[in-house]
Design a protein around this motif. Sequence first.
Motif, PDB file in Angstrom:
ATOM      1  N   UNK A   1      64.746  -2.995 -26.621  1.00 32.09           N
ATOM      2  CA  UNK A   1      63.687  -1.654 -26.631  1.00 32.09           C
ATOM      3  C   UNK A   1      63.043  -2.015 -25.499  1.00 32.09           C
ATOM      4  N   UNK A   2      62.558  -2.115 -24.380  1.00 31.40           N
ATOM      5  CA  UNK A   2      61.635  -2.633 -23.416  1.00 31.40           C
ATOM      6  C   UNK A   2      61.974  -2.413 -22.359  1.00 31.40           C
ATOM      7  N   UNK A   3      60.567  -1.756 -21.803  1.00 30.16           N
ATOM      8  CA  UNK A   3      60.826  -1.621 -19.901  1.00 30.16           C
ATOM      9  C   UNK A   3      59.593  -0.032 -19.820  1.00 30.16           C
ATOM     10  N   UNK A   4      59.222  -0.173 -18.913  1.00 37.85           N
ATOM     11  CA  UNK A   4      58.194   1.619 -18.874  1.00 37.85           C
ATOM     12  C   UNK A   4      59.222   2.330 -18.302  1.00 37.85           C
ATOM     13  N   UNK A   5      58.256   3.601 -18.715  1.00 38.68           N
ATOM     14  CA  UNK A   5      59.517   4.624 -18.200  1.00 38.68           C
ATOM     15  C   UNK A   5      58.250   5.888 -17.972  1.00 38.68           C
ATOM     16  N   UNK A   6      58.549   6.348 -17.171  1.00 42.95           N
ATOM     17  CA  UNK A   6      58.259   7.656 -16.458  1.00 42.95           C
ATOM     18  C   UNK A   6      58.154   8.948 -17.219  1.00 42.95           C
ATOM     19  N   UNK A   7      58.832   8.849 -17.979  1.00 41.98           N
ATOM     20  CA  UNK A   7      59.249   9.775 -19.553  1.00 41.98           C
ATOM     21  C   UNK A   7      58.268   9.506 -20.684  1.00 41.98           C
ATOM     22  N   UNK A   8      57.367  11.270 -19.985  1.00 37.40           N
ATOM     23  CA  UNK A   8      56.309  11.417 -20.851  1.00 37.40           C
ATOM     24  C   UNK A   8      56.692  11.002 -22.632  1.00 37.40           C
ATOM     25  N   UNK A   9      57.874  11.500 -23.634  1.00 40.82           N
ATOM     26  CA  UNK A   9      58.774  11.223 -24.852  1.00 40.82           C
ATOM     27  C   UNK A   9      58.889  10.326 -24.390  1.00 40.82           C
ATOM     28  N   UNK A  10      58.970   9.044 -23.413  1.00 42.28           N
ATOM     29  CA  UNK A  10      59.744   7.994 -23.693  1.00 42.28           C
ATOM     30  C   UNK A  10      58.781   7.077 -24.224  1.00 42.28           C
ATOM     31  N   UNK A  11      59.299   6.286 -25.334  1.00 43.95           N
ATOM     32  CA  UNK A  11      57.953   4.537 -26.494  1.00 43.95           C
ATOM     33  C   UNK A  11      57.249   4.779 -25.079  1.00 43.95           C
ATOM     34  N   UNK A  12      58.312   3.570 -24.170  1.00 41.42           N
ATOM     35  CA  UNK A  12      57.095   3.154 -22.672  1.00 41.42           C
ATOM     36  C   UNK A  12      56.829   3.965 -22.431  1.00 41.42           C
ATOM     37  N   UNK A  13      56.737   5.104 -21.834  1.00 46.92           N
ATOM     38  CA  UNK A  13      55.457   6.015 -21.461  1.00 46.92           C
ATOM     39  C   UNK A  13      54.579   5.286 -20.934  1.00 46.92           C
ATOM     40  N   UNK A  14      53.944   4.804 -19.380  1.00 48.24           N
ATOM     41  CA  UNK A  14      53.095   4.042 -18.411  1.00 48.24           C
ATOM     42  C   UNK A  14      52.090   6.090 -18.389  1.00 48.24           C
ATOM     43  N   UNK A  15      51.021   5.337 -19.124  1.00 44.12           N
ATOM     44  CA  UNK A  15      50.129   6.988 -18.939  1.00 44.12           C
ATOM     45  C   UNK A  15      49.252   6.761 -17.969  1.00 44.12           C
ATOM     46  N   UNK A  16      49.429   7.214 -16.840  1.00 44.17           N
ATOM     47  CA  UNK A  16      48.712   6.904 -15.612  1.00 44.17           C
ATOM     48  C   UNK A  16      46.847   7.203 -16.098  1.00 44.17           C
ATOM     49  N   UNK A  17      45.829   6.023 -15.768  1.00 44.34           N
ATOM     50  CA  UNK A  17      44.894   5.905 -16.128  1.00 44.34           C
ATOM     51  C   UNK A  17      43.895   6.881 -15.403  1.00 44.34           C
ATOM     52  N   UNK A  18      42.753   7.643 -16.495  1.00 42.77           N
ATOM     53  CA  UNK A  18      42.466   8.557 -16.236  1.00 42.77           C
ATOM     54  C   UNK A  18      41.000   8.731 -17.427  1.00 42.77           C
TER      55      UNK A  18
ATOM     56  N   UNK B   1      42.244  10.236 -25.455  1.00 43.13           N
ATOM     57  CA  UNK B   1      43.632   9.552 -25.103  1.00 43.13           C
ATOM     58  C   UNK B   1      43.937   8.743 -24.644  1.00 43.13           C
ATOM     59  N   UNK B   2      43.803   8.323 -23.258  1.00 47.65           N
ATOM     60  CA  UNK B   2      44.058   7.156 -22.390  1.00 47.65           C
ATOM     61  C   UNK B   2      43.758   6.146 -23.189  1.00 47.65           C
ATOM     62  N   UNK B   3      42.318   6.064 -23.013  1.00 42.98           N
ATOM     63  CA  UNK B   3      41.615   5.058 -24.071  1.00 42.98           C
ATOM     64  C   UNK B   3      42.112   4.319 -25.369  1.00 42.98           C
ATOM     65  N   UNK B   4      42.856   5.443 -25.935  1.00 47.06           N
ATOM     66  CA  UNK B   4      43.041   4.780 -27.747  1.00 47.06           C
ATOM     67  C   UNK B   4      45.045   4.227 -27.154  1.00 47.06           C
TER      68      UNK B   4
END
Length: 473
Positions: free
Chosen positions: A398-415, A419-422
């Motif tokens: 259960x590790x690794x980064x993901x580009x899928x917004x529904x995946x727990x490992x999703x990496x949110x682009x900085x903005x 929501x991003x701060x949280x």
Amino acid sequence: MFGSSILEVAIGVIFVYLLLSLICTAINEAIASLLQKRGKNLFEGIKNLLNDPTFTGLAQQLYNHGLISSISQHAVDPNKPTRKPSYMSPENFSLALLDILGIRGVIAARYGDLLAQAEKADDAYETARQAAAAMPGNSQLAQAAELARQAQAQARAALETIADKAKAAYEAALQAANQADGNTELAAAATDAKMKADQINATLKMLDARRAAIASAKNPREAALLLNAGATLREALEFGRTIAAQYPDPLGNIQEGLKRLPEGNTKESLLVLVDKTRREVKAIEHQAEAFRKNLEGWFNDAMNRVGGWYKRWTQQVLFGLAIIVVVASNADTVMLIQRLSQDNALRASLVAAAQDAVKSQPSPKSAESASPGAIPAGESEDTRIQFVLEKARNLQLPVGWSGNPTDPGYFQPPRLSLEFASWALYKLFGLAISIFAVSLGAPFWFDTLSKFVNVRSAGTPPGETKKSAPQPT
């Protein structure tokens, strides 16, 4: 009551910590091997123990002794730099040092003052030469260096004169003894003359070995210079061993040699060990062996401190590696707990792998638990890497980064958003926990995993309402 699902989540998280710790430990071992960190750490510890920071005295003689040089890689190949041993047994250390100190005692008995004067002349010349080389246009420094060189030559010439006379006296005594076969007095005179010749020859060779050590210290990458220093030392030891064996009080002979050592902690410590040995063992014939055992204890105590140096370095490296591995794998503890709590199949697979690991894999001894010089290195990094790959091969960790917004490992682009701060706050918190946990090392997590697995095995398995009482064996 301790729920089985909570315990399984804990086992799964700990197993991930163990895998990542093993990876960090394996990488650390590779770095340590590449940098020859264990050998260098032991080398610095020996220099400190024997008060030889320039590596031209007792430490250099120890490393050139056959018992130690024989365990150094490329020690007999002048075309390759010698790789210093990463481990030195207390027995080899004590035997080699005892041999060297005994020969120094042989020399001190008759020519100790002359040897000390010659060594001081060598040091004075080296100091003057370096000063003149730093300021090539200074005529006063150049003149001082020349005077020091002449004093150095005179000190050696004095020893050579004695050696020539001793050789002539031995040849004359031997000839007289051969001509009067059966004359015990002439035979004894020839034996005495040979002993004196061997003593002065050992003195000269010891001086030559020190000069070779100085030359090697100035050019540490020149393997030929180090080989020359070792060969010259062995010649000196060969001359002195026969004489040292004839002394009725070996410990007294060693004590005389210790008195000629440079002032410092080594001299003081060894003289204290001599006094301790005399108090503990009254029989003269057993004192040398008792002194050797005291040397081993002295060495082991020192290597415990040296092991602490290496452990601190390892902890720093492991912490840096933990940051890289955890961030690269997105091993966020908060995310791990959430995923394992929600995915029963994933949790069960990790628990099964953890149980298998506890049953089949012995506790790994990582670099941070190894003490250079006193404790051999643990399992090789290849074995640990193989273990990591074997256990993780068929697992969906259960590790690794993901580009899928529904995946727990999703990496949110900085903005700039709440929501991003949280998300970033929770992510940094989870990664920080994992970094600290992984930096604790594989042995810690293996022991912890074993305890958790044993607790689970002793509890009520899922699907059962009652655990039967354990039956006596």
